[in-house]
Design an enzyme around this catalytic site. Structure first.
Site, mmCIF file in Angstrom:
data_model
loop_
_atom_site.group_PDB
_atom_site.id
_atom_site.type_symbol
_atom_site.label_atom_id
_atom_site.label_comp_id
_atom_site.label_asym_id
_atom_site.label_seq_id
_atom_site.Cartn_x
_atom_site.Cartn_y
_atom_site.Cartn_z
ATOM 1 N N ARG A 174 0.999 49.235 23.861
ATOM 2 C CA ARG A 174 0.502 49.394 22.478
ATOM 3 C C ARG A 174 0.516 50.866 22.089
ATOM 4 O O ARG A 174 0.900 51.230 20.973
ATOM 5 C CB ARG A 174 -0.933 48.844 22.357
ATOM 6 C CG ARG A 174 -1.005 47.335 22.375
ATOM 7 C CD ARG A 174 -2.448 46.876 22.557
ATOM 8 N NE ARG A 174 -3.340 47.346 21.529
ATOM 9 C CZ ARG A 174 -4.669 47.461 21.673
ATOM 10 N NH1 ARG A 174 -5.241 47.128 22.816
ATOM 11 N NH2 ARG A 174 -5.401 47.890 20.681
ATOM 12 N N ASP A 231 -4.818 44.032 30.451
ATOM 13 C CA ASP A 231 -5.156 44.900 29.313
ATOM 14 C C ASP A 231 -4.576 46.293 29.522
ATOM 15 O O ASP A 231 -4.052 46.898 28.598
ATOM 16 C CB ASP A 231 -6.672 44.972 29.110
ATOM 17 C CG ASP A 231 -7.025 46.001 28.040
ATOM 18 O OD1 ASP A 231 -6.603 45.804 26.898
ATOM 19 O OD2 ASP A 231 -7.660 47.019 28.363
HETATM 20 N N1 URA Z 1 -11.020 50.341 23.238
HETATM 21 C C1 URA Z 1 -10.404 49.446 24.043
HETATM 22 O O1 URA Z 1 -10.852 49.168 25.132
HETATM 23 N N2 URA Z 1 -9.276 48.865 23.593
HETATM 24 C C2 URA Z 1 -8.747 49.117 22.389
HETATM 25 O O2 URA Z 1 -7.741 48.541 22.043
HETATM 26 C C3 URA Z 1 -9.393 50.071 21.572
HETATM 27 C C4 URA Z 1 -10.541 50.662 22.014
#
Ligand code: URA
Length: 423
Positions: free
Chosen positions: A166, A159
């Protein structure tokens, strides 16, 4: 399959399989897929979206890139997640309240993101140890019935890598990407029930009900597909929650709230989320959970638990706030009709209470107090808030605070704090 074929399938609107998604994430982490290809894939997701099943596979792939935390205790473990807003100190109140009600809560929290504060930073203002390993979390939950700690580097590294991309490619706003990002850092704990507080309004990331509903539904549906009991509330963030926003100042407000001195909006959000957790875990009805949480808060029963938890982790409840107290007086007479939460969030950053860059140090003692909220009538010269800081230009701060408040002649309609409950 070549990754460019997977990008093409997503670009053309096909549903990707579990294998296609998981293999892609694995290969990206190993460096076998380049950033530019992953960026194209993310943009294809941004435009074509993902089904709940695809989002589940993406969540699972990111979650499995890191550590999973298996807490070994009796009973149903629950969690609460907020999508972030101004003055959101709900975690500090709901976690000890849930513990008091026999629902052990394990919360993994993040740092400040954009203009909103982060639970981990607020906790750090007490001096406590915010990063705990699995054994420590288990020990803390056994002792106090709840644990709030910071997400570690070991959780969902995929992530982190994808989020950075992103951020650089304007694909943060995609709902399935937000859902999978949030859930990859939440579902890695063996909680059985999770409630989402999806904030909507000027002080939230979701500015419209339509976006908030899509996010709330995505979070609930994918959590359920993952085997968790899940529910959500969409709550108003068109003004800060409670009476303050910042770091130490929000802990002080939480201590007061747990002793029974709580603002109505904060009480409503905490009790509603407890009601949802009661219902989804079948601990009781929604109304029962709400009422029990209210009784605990107003009687001050959970305060000791919270204070002892802070002290056990090496922190203090005797917090000091910034030396400069700048009173903000209304420049108009009338009703407060709007408060721009995002602008106030940026003001906190300017006072030193937040980060402009990831590596910036936070002045935990800086923050804002709110004496008046939407619907209140104010006279010219009447104090509406206070800026607490150690640095900066007072006049510029006052002007920013004032310009976040819209004051008009006509009384606004009553704000609906709890906008929707899902399911
Ligand atoms: N919080 C997160 O952890 N990820 C996102 O994409 C947006 C807010």
């Amino acid at each position: 399959m070549l990754f460019k074929e997977i990008i093409k399938r997503k670009r053309d609107g096909f549903e990707l399989s579990d294998g296609e998604i998981k293999e892609s994430i694995k290969r990206y982490l190993k460096g076998e897929i380049s950033d530019y290809q992953m960026a194209a894939f993310l943009m294809a997701i941004y435009f074509k979206g993902m089904t709940d099943s695809e989002t589940l596979h993406l969540t699972d792939a990111m979650l499995r890139s890191g550590e999973t935390i298996n807490i070994n205790i009796n009973g149903i473990i629950v969690d609460k997640h907020s999508t972030g807003g101004i003055g959101d100190k709900v975690s500090f109140i709901i976690a000890p309240v849930l513990a008091e009600l026999g629902l052990p809560a394990v919360l993994l929290s993040g740092r400040a993101l954009g203009f909103t504060g982060g639970t981990a930073d607020k906790m750090e203002s007490t001096g406590i140890k915010v990063t705990l390993n699995k054994q420590e979390i288990e020990d803390v939950v056994k002792r106090f019935g709840f644990s709030i700690s910071c997400q570690t580097e070991k959780i969902a590294p995929a992530d982190r890598k994808i989020y950075a991309l992103r951020d650089a490619t304007s694909t943060v706003e995609s709902i399935p990407l937000i859902v999978s990002s949030i859930l990859s850092k939440k579902l890695c704990v063996n909680t059985q029930g999770i409630v989402f507080d999806v904030k909507v309004g000027s002080g939230a990331f979701m500015k419209t009900m339509n976006e908030a509903e899509k996010l709330a539904e995505g979070l609930v549906n994918v959590s359920k597909l993952y085997g968790k009991k899940a529910g959500a509330a969409i709550t108003d963030m068109n003004q800060p929650l409670g009476r303050s926003a910042g770091n130490a100042i929000e802990i002080i407000e939480s201590l007061n709230a747990l002793s029974g001195d709580i603002s109505n909006d904060l009480l409503e959000v905490v009790t509603t989320l407890t009601g949802i957790l009661f219902k989804i875990t079948e601990k009781g009805s929604f109304e029962e959970g709400k009422e029990k949480a209210e009784n605990i808060i107003l009687s001050g029963k959970a305060l000791n638990r919270f204070c002892e938890w802070i002290e056990y982790l090496g922190g203090t409840t005797k917090l000091s706030i910034g030396k400069r107290r700048i009173l903000v007086k209304s420049d108009k007479e009338g009703y407060i009709t709007e408060i721009d939460g995002e602008a106030l969030g940026f003001l906190i950053i300017e006072t030193g209470g937040g980060r402009k860059r990831k590596e910036d140090k936070i002045d935990y003692s800086a923050g804002l107090k709110f004496f008046k909220k939407i619907g209140n009538y104010v006279k010219k010269g009447e104090p509406i808030g206070e800026i607490i800081c150690n640095i900066g230009d007072s006049t510029a701060f006052i002007n920013k605070f004032l310009s976040a408040f819209k004051i008009e002649e006509n009384k606004p309609e009553r704000l609906n704090l709890i906008k929707e409950i899902i399911p």
